[in-house]
Design an enzyme around this catalytic site. Structure first.
Site, short mmCIF file in Angstrom:
data_model
loop_
_atom_site.label_atom_id
_atom_site.label_comp_id
_atom_site.label_asym_id
_atom_site.label_seq_id
_atom_site.Cartn_x
_atom_site.Cartn_y
_atom_site.Cartn_z
N TYR A 154 3.84 -7.78 -11.55
CA TYR A 154 3.11 -7.85 -10.28
C TYR A 154 3.84 -8.76 -9.29
CZ TYR A 154 -1.19 -6.88 -7.69
OH TYR A 154 -2.11 -6.42 -6.79
N LYS A 161 -1.58 -11.63 -3.15
CA LYS A 161 -3.01 -11.65 -3.46
C LYS A 161 -3.53 -13.09 -3.51
CE LYS A 161 -3.85 -7.24 -3.80
NZ LYS A 161 -4.72 -6.56 -2.81
#
Length: 267
Positions: A154, A161
């Protein structure tokens, strides 16, 4: 709970295909009595075609959150279809592939900056753009993926995020004090969306999530996450702001991340 969003006027961003979480939010919101306006980006003819599959085909507006002209004109364009907004769903995220593959330290700043702009800063810029249409008691909801941990592959999207989660808290402070507007995030588990296809080894994350979640997890079922968003957009969470609500089958509550979660056998 019939009519949860009766009379609400909602702007829902991020519909690309029927597999978009935002599509399910729009569908459930309409079923619960809301008037919906959608935004799309890029393949607008596709978004318009997908929008016709909703119970009530809504107005569809083009919105590139990196385009200041689009943002500056958004309130006026939305105002052509509704006389105000009671809620906004931010379902926008993008990162160049380099941000989720390869050497973490070798990812160029230009790509990281794109991920941060589209996936995090846009939460604030969208809020600002919609502010002329929002009143006290309105709700702004963003879609998140739990950034408290470093997830395999990720990488810089995870950092984006994390920035989104921080922006959420600052927006909640500003919007609440000055305008009486709630701002929250919904953190869903891994779902099979268009964006998920760009994450390497996504299928492995799916299987681990299902094994470790107390309620189990179906990555093809977006209904639970969409319903959670609709609750957050409703009047039924009137004193909740600046927080992140998990819609992940309970995965975030389980501390043992080494072995799959399994219930203790009964005698």
């Amino acid at each position: 709970m019939s009519g949860l969003l009766a009379g609400k006027r909602l702007l829902i961003t991020g519909v690309i295909t029927e597999s978009s979480i935002a599509f399910d939010v729009a569908k459930i919101a309409q079923q619960q009595g809301a008037t919906v306006v959608l935004t799309g980006f890029g393949r607008m003819s596709l978004v318009e075609r997908i929008a016709k599959r909703l119970p009530e085909p809504p107005a569809v507006l083009e919105l590139d959150v990196t385009n200041s002209e689009h943002l500056d004109s958004l309130a006026a364009r939305v105002g052509e279809h509704v006389d105000g907004l009671d809620g906004v769903l931010h379902s926008i995220g993008f990162a160049p592939q380099s941000c989720m593959t390869g050497d973490y330290l070798e990812t160029p700043w230009e790509d990281v900056a794109t991920a941060m702009h589209v996936s995090a800063y846009s939460f604030a810029s969208l809020t600002k753009a919609c502010l002329p249409l929002l009143g006290a008691g309105s709700s702004i909801v963003g879609l998140d993926f739990d950034a408290r941990f470093a997830w395999q592959n990720y990488n810089w999207m995870g950092a984006a995020k994390a920035a989104l989660e921080s922006i959420n808290r600052y927006l909640a402070r500003e919007m609440g004090r000055l305008h009486g507007i709630r701002v929250n995030l919904v953190s869903a588990g891994p779902l099979r969306t268009t964006a998920a296809r760009s994450i390497p080894n996504f299928s492995e994350m799916e299987s681990q999530w299902n094994a470790r979640s107390p309620l189990g997890w179906d990555p093809a079922d977006r209904t639970g996450a969409a319903k959670t968003c609709c609750v957050m957009l409703s009047d039924w969470m009137p004193v909740t702001t600046g927080t992140m609500v998990w819609a992940d089958g309970g995965f975030s509550a389980i501390g043992d991340r080494v072995e799959p979660f399994a219930p203790t056998p009964k005698d």
